[in-house]
Design a protein around this motif. Structure first.
Motif, short mmCIF file in Angstrom:
data_model
loop_
_atom_site.label_atom_id
_atom_site.label_comp_id
_atom_site.label_asym_id
_atom_site.label_seq_id
_atom_site.Cartn_x
_atom_site.Cartn_y
_atom_site.Cartn_z
N LYS A 1 -4.91 -5.79 -19.65
CA LYS A 1 -4.90 -6.27 -18.26
C LYS A 1 -4.87 -5.06 -17.35
N ILE A 2 -5.67 -5.08 -16.30
CA ILE A 2 -5.67 -3.98 -15.33
C ILE A 2 -5.25 -4.52 -13.96
N VAL A 3 -4.27 -3.85 -13.37
CA VAL A 3 -3.76 -4.22 -12.05
C VAL A 3 -3.98 -3.04 -11.11
N LEU A 4 -4.64 -3.30 -9.99
CA LEU A 4 -4.89 -2.28 -8.97
C LEU A 4 -4.03 -2.58 -7.75
N THR A 5 -3.26 -1.60 -7.29
CA THR A 5 -2.47 -1.81 -6.06
C THR A 5 -2.79 -0.69 -5.08
N GLY A 6 -2.66 -1.00 -3.79
CA GLY A 6 -2.89 0.04 -2.79
C GLY A 6 -2.87 -0.50 -1.38
N ASP A 7 -3.00 0.44 -0.45
CA ASP A 7 -3.02 0.14 0.98
C ASP A 7 -4.29 0.77 1.55
N ILE A 8 -5.27 -0.07 1.89
CA ILE A 8 -6.57 0.48 2.32
C ILE A 8 -6.49 1.13 3.71
N GLU A 9 -5.34 1.03 4.37
CA GLU A 9 -5.18 1.71 5.66
C GLU A 9 -4.55 3.09 5.48
N GLN A 10 -4.20 3.45 4.25
CA GLN A 10 -3.60 4.76 4.00
C GLN A 10 -4.38 5.47 2.90
N ILE A 11 -5.50 6.04 3.28
CA ILE A 11 -6.37 6.72 2.31
C ILE A 11 -6.25 8.23 2.51
N ASP A 12 -5.90 8.93 1.41
CA ASP A 12 -5.69 10.37 1.46
C ASP A 12 -6.93 11.16 1.04
N ASN A 13 -7.94 10.45 0.56
CA ASN A 13 -9.18 11.09 0.12
C ASN A 13 -10.15 11.13 1.30
N SER A 14 -10.50 12.32 1.77
CA SER A 14 -11.30 12.46 2.99
C SER A 14 -12.73 11.92 2.84
N TYR A 15 -13.16 11.69 1.59
CA TYR A 15 -14.51 11.17 1.36
C TYR A 15 -14.57 9.64 1.38
N LEU A 16 -13.41 8.99 1.48
CA LEU A 16 -13.36 7.53 1.42
C LEU A 16 -12.84 6.94 2.71
N ASP A 17 -13.19 5.66 2.97
CA ASP A 17 -12.63 4.95 4.10
C ASP A 17 -12.24 3.54 3.67
N ALA A 18 -11.82 2.70 4.63
CA ALA A 18 -11.28 1.38 4.30
C ALA A 18 -12.30 0.47 3.62
N SER A 19 -13.59 0.75 3.79
CA SER A 19 -14.60 -0.14 3.22
C SER A 19 -15.27 0.40 1.96
N ASN A 20 -15.32 1.73 1.79
CA ASN A 20 -16.08 2.26 0.65
C ASN A 20 -15.20 2.78 -0.49
N ASN A 21 -13.89 2.54 -0.43
CA ASN A 21 -13.01 3.00 -1.51
C ASN A 21 -13.09 2.06 -2.71
N GLY A 22 -12.64 2.54 -3.86
CA GLY A 22 -12.75 1.78 -5.09
C GLY A 22 -12.00 0.46 -5.10
N LEU A 23 -10.84 0.41 -4.43
CA LEU A 23 -10.03 -0.81 -4.41
C LEU A 23 -10.75 -1.92 -3.63
N SER A 24 -11.24 -1.62 -2.44
CA SER A 24 -11.98 -2.60 -1.64
C SER A 24 -13.25 -3.04 -2.38
N TYR A 25 -13.89 -2.10 -3.05
CA TYR A 25 -15.13 -2.36 -3.80
C TYR A 25 -14.89 -3.39 -4.90
N VAL A 26 -13.79 -3.23 -5.65
CA VAL A 26 -13.47 -4.17 -6.73
C VAL A 26 -13.16 -5.55 -6.17
N VAL A 27 -12.35 -5.61 -5.11
CA VAL A 27 -11.99 -6.90 -4.50
C VAL A 27 -13.25 -7.65 -4.09
N GLU A 28 -14.18 -6.95 -3.45
CA GLU A 28 -15.41 -7.59 -2.97
C GLU A 28 -16.30 -8.04 -4.13
#
Length: 275
Positions: A219-246
């Motif tokens: 089982k894989i569980v992903l947790t996070g806050d898409i409003e707190q991204i520390d990777n300068s190459y990512l934003d609220a829409s193109n990060n891996g977590l949002s991508y999986v949810v969509e």
């Protein structure tokens, strides 16, 4: 919707077709909170294939749940038929604590998985894990402090003053493992409860690498806050977590909950909201 609430209370589940107009628009594993006409809560339930099934009250690893989102999440986290769960929420909403408590319950109490592994992206500001001195455990320690705080809270509540001895035993025998995400590539991981914390700092490519590592019974569980991204190459829409949810929103292998209610303190909730 009182009729639906009464049926769920009496039978434990209802067929989606029976309340087609009301329930058919629900996504796979979408949760509902059924209320009376006066707005009082009657019951919580989740769509599972062609039925809507009531959510039982759970206390994973003794943790008392504080709101309906936490109840929704734990129901999915403790469901072995649901191999992918994503939890999004601001700091203090309890997403990581619920995930860790559920993992402990499913691995150590119910023995549904052979171990739990917690991965975190190493996303430093101006530094890299390689620059830190010491062993791998010592290098990881700063990045895993939030996880360690959750372990302390959960083990102290359950095991009392000697909680650290108990936790260390599980760490030593491999039942609980904490690793940097870097080391998942090339592995195939069966029968494991995997928690990826701070998953908003993963790219689409990295999250694909992680999900394709899952072996049989994992089982894989992903947790996070898409409003707190520390990777300068990512934003609220193109990060891996949002991508999986969509991408997984219409797939019945997956469930998602967005946490909205802060449970740390009034100050923590207000700070998450306005800063």
């Amino acid at each position: 919707h009182e009729e639906l609430g009464q049926e769920l209370t009496q039978y434990g589940s209802v067929d989606v077709k029976k309340h087609y107009e009301l329930l058919n628009s629900l996504k796979p594993n979408e949760c509902i909170h059924v209320c009376t006409h006066a707005g009082d809560g009657l019951i919580v339930a989740r769509r599972i294939k062609d039925k809507v099934v009531t959510i039982k009250n759970k206390k994973p690893w003794g943790l008392t749940l504080r709101n309906k989102e936490q109840a929704f999440a734990v129901d999915m986290l403790c469901d072995t038929k649901l191999p992918l769960v994503s939890l999004i929420g601001k700091a203090g909403t309890g997403k990581t604590l619920c995930a860790i408590a559920s993992a402990l319950e499913m691995v150590l109490e119910q023995k549904k998985y052979s171990r739990m592994i917690i991965y975190r992206p190493i996303q430093p500001v101006g530094n890299d894990i390689g620059y830190l001195p010491g062993t791998m455990e010592e290098k990881l320690s700063p990045w895993m402090q939030a996880i360690s705080d959750s372990f302390e809270f959960l083990f102290e509540a359950k095991n009392g003053p000697r909680w650290k001895v108990t936790l260390d035993r599980y760490l030593d025998d491999g039942s609980i493992q904490m690793e940097a995400i870097t080391y998942i590539r090339g592995r195939s991981i069966p029968n494991t409860f995997i928690l990826i914390d701070e998953a908003q700092n993963l790219s689409k490519e990295e999250v694909k690498t992680i999900l394709t590592r899952a072996g049989t019974g994992t089982k894989i569980v992903l947790t996070g806050d898409i409003e707190q991204i520390d990777n300068s190459y990512l934003d609220a829409s193109n990060n891996g977590l949002s991508y999986v949810v969509e991408k997984f929103k219409d797939i019945d292998l997956s469930g998602h909950i967005t946490f909205t209610k802060g449970e740390r303190s009034v100050l923590a909730s207000k700070a998450a909201e306005i800063l």
